[in-house]
Design an enzyme around this catalytic site. Sequence first.
Site: not given
Length: 638
Positions: A429, A502, A504, A506
């Site tokens: 990503e 990641d 997180d 997203d």
Amino acid sequence: MSEFSTSGQYDASNIQILEGLEPVRKRPGMYIGSTDERGLHHLVWEIVDNSIDEAMAGHATHVIVAIEEDGSLSVEDDGRGIPVDIHPKTGKSTLETILTVLHAGGKFGGAESGYKVSGGLHGVGASVVNALSNKLEARVYRGGREYIQVFQRGAPDAPAADIGETEKRGTKIRFWPDDSMFSTVEFDRDTIVSRLRQQAYLTKGITITFFDHRDGFVYRFYFEGGVRSYVSFLNRRAEAIGDVFYAERTIDDMQVEVSLQYKKDDYDEKTISFVNNIHTPEGGTHLVGFRTALTRMINKYARDNEILKEKDSNLGNDDVSEGLTAVVSIKVPEPQFEGQTKSKLGTSEARGAVDKVVAEKIYEFFAENPKTAKGIIDKCVLAYQARMAARNARDTIIRKGALEGMTLPGKLADCSSKDPVKSELYIVEGDSAGGSAKQGRDREFQAILPLRGKILNTEQARIDKIFGNQEIKNLIIALGTSIGDTFDVSKLRYHRIIIMTDADVDGAHIRTLLLTFFFRYLRDVITGGYLYIAQPPLYKLAKDKKVWYAHTDEEKERIRLEYNVVSDGIQRYKGLGEMNAEQLWETTMDPQVRVMSRVGIDDAERANEVFRVLMGEDVAPRRRFIQSRAKQVTNLDV
Ligand code: 28F
């Protein structure tokens, strides 16, 4: 064989029992697949399946499953109760034999023994649960008497004891999983509830009640309609074409139940198949029989009613599958399973049986519901036309050589090895992490494909639009397999495809989009075991020039305490971009130390389902999905 002692304490004889179950305690993964959360829940399925067997044989109507306050799990049915008579040869009761001898409970045998789910090829039997539990308490209510027998790690404390009168009948087993065997002994409510719901749909007329005594949560399932209700449940968020089709018939000892309903504006297919209540994700002969009969009868009805003209070519299986929701459940006395995960039905007679039931009943259904039939066939014809258009679109793109891998995308940093078995592709990503990955990797066998931002929401896009999306096209070209009906998994250029996003929200979103894309259009990449998810570290701990990485909070705490790391020596990684190339290599890419998990078909299926709910267009199910995880609910599912 040592003399069977009748005294309270068992002497040498229970050493023999321990030997019987010793292999289970030595290599539990051989019996329940793994000792993580999935393996823990296999213990539940083993016991629940025994109760379902008793219900399928027509001797039980209620099953109660409970997570007890102390975290143990109990299952109770109102069946005949496991026999407690002493077996002359072994000197042990049938109850003790079933619980201490491997594969003792699931006898094979014709239809008179019913359709065994437990103890069959898939069930390893209750004795495995006993071996992997610190304690197991079995109660039998039989012949007006209540019996109890307690075990520790598979060894009985004493013979089954008659403890008095009872009005009840049936069997109740409560077990405390061995925390030295499992990475977790905490049961997951959602996992159990969704499996019980599925079993209730597959065993029509059974009542299954679930209690979580830790907080008073109760769920009760009772589906008069069996798999018909299952199809309605699966289509609950969609607008459907007409009523649900349902057919049931027993042919040569095989009990066939089929139900289906088409969705109006959606073209995603969801056909779930079972044998003796066991989910067969790889399908098999029952599913082949279903599909061929459905396609044949739709074409027949369409021609008989001049919806398809003489000159029109036949609708194919794909055209007939768009928007189809179906459940195919067959009960076979001794099923033969095939496939990698032994989850594909091989029994050849099943194909003819299901074909016969579907062919007979679906034509009748169309004749009795002409509007529904017209709606279904119009949809299939539309799918046929879209498929032709997509094929033409793809052919033009392929003719331009865009997908033939002639022009590997510029963003792909390929590896030098050309041996797919040794090669791996990291889908990373963001360009910054992509850059670090390119620098940190071992270019001999590691290729990097950075993904910019969110890839296409493949939930709604049609295949020709998907080809238009550059990120998706790069991915398909890099993989080398093409897509759709020109897909060929043997052309895969990397045998490990690792999604690295990641930690997180997203990152989770992109991972879900990718999983959904693979699940929808590159499913064999998943079932072939080629797809992985990288687990970058969550924490970096540093003290006196020494550095450690932790992948979980527990690991971080252990290191912090062991090396007395002060809090400002602890960094919580927000994203891959915070690691430089060397750190990324030594924590997440170096095969010697990296942690990554292989994607299973049900992980992807669940991602697909979660994706549909969270990313789909209707708000109501999203709210329900979020609410049902935020507060305790008491629901009656009918
Ligand atoms: C909580 C888990 O295990 N229920 C079960 C029965 C009933 C019979 C049975 C089971 C093996 C060789 C017979 C009773 N009476 N719930 C359960 N209920 N097993 S497991 O028999 C298995 C024995 O022969 C049962 C008459 N026939 C069968």
